[in-house]
Design an enzyme around this catalytic site. Sequence first.
Site, PDB file in Angstrom:
ATOM      1  N   ALA A   1      36.148  -0.130 -24.440  1.00 55.96           N
ATOM      2  CA  ALA A   1      36.508   1.236 -24.627  1.00 55.96           C
ATOM      3  C   ALA A   1      35.232   1.907 -25.010  1.00 55.96           C
ATOM      4  O   ALA A   1      34.572   1.121 -25.524  1.00 55.96           O
ATOM      5  CB  ALA A   1      37.724   1.394 -25.635  1.00 55.96           C
TER       6      ALA A   1
ATOM      7  N   GLY B   1      38.552  -3.098 -24.434  1.00 56.88           N
ATOM      8  CA  GLY B   1      39.053  -2.691 -23.397  1.00 56.88           C
ATOM      9  C   GLY B   1      38.972  -3.164 -21.792  1.00 56.88           C
ATOM     10  O   GLY B   1      39.691  -3.079 -21.044  1.00 56.88           O
TER      11      GLY B   1
ATOM     12  N   GLU C   1      41.175  -5.854 -21.601  1.00 54.93           N
ATOM     13  CA  GLU C   1      42.315  -5.354 -21.438  1.00 54.93           C
ATOM     14  C   GLU C   1      42.687  -4.652 -20.131  1.00 54.93           C
ATOM     15  O   GLU C   1      43.974  -4.995 -19.512  1.00 54.93           O
ATOM     16  CB  GLU C   1      42.894  -4.397 -22.531  1.00 54.93           C
TER      17      GLU C   1
HETATM   18  C1  HXC Z   1      29.798   2.477 -25.456  1.00 59.16           C
HETATM   19  C2  HXC Z   1      28.386   0.964 -24.994  1.00 59.16           C
HETATM   20  C3  HXC Z   1      29.479  -0.152 -25.036  1.00 59.16           C
HETATM   21  C4  HXC Z   1      30.886   0.546 -25.531  1.00 59.16           C
HETATM   22  C5  HXC Z   1      27.722  -1.087 -24.489  1.00 59.16           C
HETATM   23  N1  HXC Z   1      27.392   0.183 -24.483  1.00 59.16           N
HETATM   24  N2  HXC Z   1      29.184  -1.336 -24.654  1.00 59.16           N
HETATM   25  N3  HXC Z   1      28.662   2.235 -25.208  1.00 59.16           N
HETATM   26  N4  HXC Z   1      30.851   1.749 -25.615  1.00 59.16           N
HETATM   27  N5  HXC Z   1      31.983  -0.649 -25.541  1.00 59.16           N
HETATM   28  C6  HXC Z   1      26.200   0.784 -24.313  1.00 59.16           C
HETATM   29  C7  HXC Z   1      25.211   0.489 -25.596  1.00 59.16           C
HETATM   30  O1  HXC Z   1      25.240   1.348 -26.411  1.00 59.16           O
HETATM   31  C8  HXC Z   1      23.709   0.798 -24.578  1.00 59.16           C
HETATM   32  O2  HXC Z   1      23.366   1.987 -24.635  1.00 59.16           O
HETATM   33  C9  HXC Z   1      24.153   0.297 -23.210  1.00 59.16           C
HETATM   34  O3  HXC Z   1      25.541   0.210 -22.972  1.00 59.16           O
HETATM   35  C10 HXC Z   1      23.657  -1.159 -22.913  1.00 59.16           C
HETATM   36  O4  HXC Z   1      23.966  -1.993 -23.937  1.00 59.16           O
HETATM   37  P1  HXC Z   1      23.321  -3.002 -24.962  1.00 59.16           P
HETATM   38  O5  HXC Z   1      24.045  -3.286 -25.962  1.00 59.16           O
HETATM   39  O6  HXC Z   1      21.968  -2.461 -24.927  1.00 59.16           O
HETATM   40  O7  HXC Z   1      23.245  -4.261 -23.950  1.00 59.16           O
HETATM   41  P2  HXC Z   1      22.919  -5.817 -24.264  1.00 59.16           P
HETATM   42  O8  HXC Z   1      22.321  -6.196 -25.260  1.00 59.16           O
HETATM   43  O9  HXC Z   1      22.766  -6.623 -22.963  1.00 59.16           O
HETATM   44  O10 HXC Z   1      24.659  -6.368 -24.813  1.00 59.16           O
HETATM   45  C11 HXC Z   1      25.641  -6.251 -24.157  1.00 59.16           C
HETATM   46  C12 HXC Z   1      27.089  -6.502 -24.810  1.00 59.16           C
HETATM   47  C13 HXC Z   1      27.006  -5.225 -26.132  1.00 59.16           C
HETATM   48  C14 HXC Z   1      27.058  -7.455 -25.825  1.00 59.16           C
HETATM   49  C15 HXC Z   1      28.119  -6.219 -23.966  1.00 59.16           C
HETATM   50  O11 HXC Z   1      26.654  -3.848 -25.382  1.00 59.16           O
HETATM   51  C16 HXC Z   1      28.251  -4.955 -26.727  1.00 59.16           C
HETATM   52  O12 HXC Z   1      28.350  -5.841 -27.542  1.00 59.16           O
HETATM   53  N6  HXC Z   1      28.894  -3.960 -26.452  1.00 59.16           N
HETATM   54  C17 HXC Z   1      30.309  -3.518 -27.054  1.00 59.16           C
HETATM   55  C18 HXC Z   1      31.345  -4.503 -26.949  1.00 59.16           C
HETATM   56  C19 HXC Z   1      32.517  -4.141 -27.662  1.00 59.16           C
HETATM   57  O13 HXC Z   1      32.502  -4.377 -29.095  1.00 59.16           O
HETATM   58  N7  HXC Z   1      33.519  -3.619 -26.924  1.00 59.16           N
HETATM   59  C20 HXC Z   1      34.777  -3.349 -27.619  1.00 59.16           C
HETATM   60  C21 HXC Z   1      34.967  -2.019 -27.781  1.00 59.16           C
HETATM   61  S1  HXC Z   1      36.351  -1.415 -28.446  1.00 59.16           S
HETATM   62  P3  HXC Z   1      22.049   2.521 -25.302  1.00 59.16           P
HETATM   63  O14 HXC Z   1      22.101   4.048 -25.078  1.00 59.16           O
HETATM   64  O15 HXC Z   1      21.837   2.169 -26.544  1.00 59.16           O
HETATM   65  O16 HXC Z   1      21.250   1.890 -24.121  1.00 59.16           O
HETATM   66  C22 HXC Z   1      37.665  -1.419 -27.379  1.00 59.16           C
HETATM   67  C23 HXC Z   1      39.091  -1.123 -27.843  1.00 59.16           C
HETATM   68  C24 HXC Z   1      39.161  -0.467 -28.886  1.00 59.16           C
HETATM   69  O17 HXC Z   1      37.568  -1.839 -26.338  1.00 59.16           O
HETATM   70  C25 HXC Z   1      40.464  -0.386 -29.510  1.00 59.16           C
HETATM   71  C26 HXC Z   1      40.570   0.102 -30.600  1.00 59.16           C
HETATM   72  C27 HXC Z   1      41.223   1.459 -30.923  1.00 59.16           C
END
Ligand code: HXC
Length: 254
Positions: free
Chosen positions: A62, A105, A108
């Site tokens: 998400a 997400g 999911e």
């Molecule tokens: C918003 C995101 C994002 C996310 C990545 N990006 N994941 N933006 N929401 N979930 C954005 C980053 O901020 C970055 O933007 C760009 O995408 C590239 O990501 P990087 O991190 O620079 O890439 P990389 O180093 O290759 O790492 C990839 C990754 C990492 C391991 C997938 O991005 C990551 O850990 N993402 C988050 C994963 C996560 O936590 N997902 C769960 C979300 S919560 P910029 O602008 O900096 O270039 C969820 C449910 C929530 O899903 C339910 C609770 C209510």
Amino acid sequence: MNIKVEKERRVVIITLDRPQALNALNTPLMNELVAVMQQYDKDPEVGCFVVTGSEKAFAAGADIKEMNTKTYLDMFHEDYFAGWEQFTAIRTPKIAAVSGYALGGGCELAMMCDIIYASDSAKFGQPEIKLGVIPGIGGTQRLTKSIGKAKAMDMILTGRMMGAEEAESAGLVAKIFPKETLLEEVKSIADNIASYSKTSVMIAKEAVDRALEMGLREGILYERRVFHALFATEDQKEGMQAFIEKRTPSFGKS
Ligand code: HXC
């Protein structure tokens, strides 16, 4: 638009297209996805959906940047994530073709599809614990039903990622393909599903879904009743007659 939509024969392929955010699932993307699928769901000329992302990311979760400043009351009154129930309510089969990250997400979303096929590069995970939250689009429920308590707890409490092979042996993924051929392979499976009677495919999908909701006795009774119901369709007559006449059936819309 945050998605790309193509129709090939009886299959609609939807590609998540927010590369700058690794296909993070924000509200506009969810609304576009649901609207397109609802439109095709009722179309007798569409027999299967394929949902896919890029080689790097199916979806990295998400959208954290959409959520980070929200309060409890914002979440409650928006009923945040409730819109995804419309995705699960789509009755035409939907297949997830996953390469790269399917996190939070994203994992999911894959689990809300009826089948997950993965490339050898796929990485599944529920890393929400690292953000101070928990899965919010069904992850605690669907992952547990899919791979069992031991592995679901391991994934959700540690936030670790699971590779394609582990996901396949755990039962999350139906089959793994090389990343270069994943989409072609999945489209061909989707073509096959879409070639059958849409009525019987929808009923089969519904019956399998019931297995997750009800006890065995009730489930088997449900199955028998819908099995009987299929004898009201032209497709049943055509399918069985074609077998007897040693020809390919021609299914309609019944
Ligand atoms: C918003 C995101 C994002 C996310 C990545 N990006 N994941 N933006 N929401 N979930 C954005 C980053 O901020 C970055 O933007 C760009 O995408 C590239 O990501 P990087 O991190 O620079 O890439 P990389 O180093 O290759 O790492 C990839 C990754 C990492 C391991 C997938 O991005 C990551 O850990 N993402 C988050 C994963 C996560 O936590 N997902 C769960 C979300 S919560 P910029 O602008 O900096 O270039 C969820 C449910 C929530 O899903 C339910 C609770 C209510």
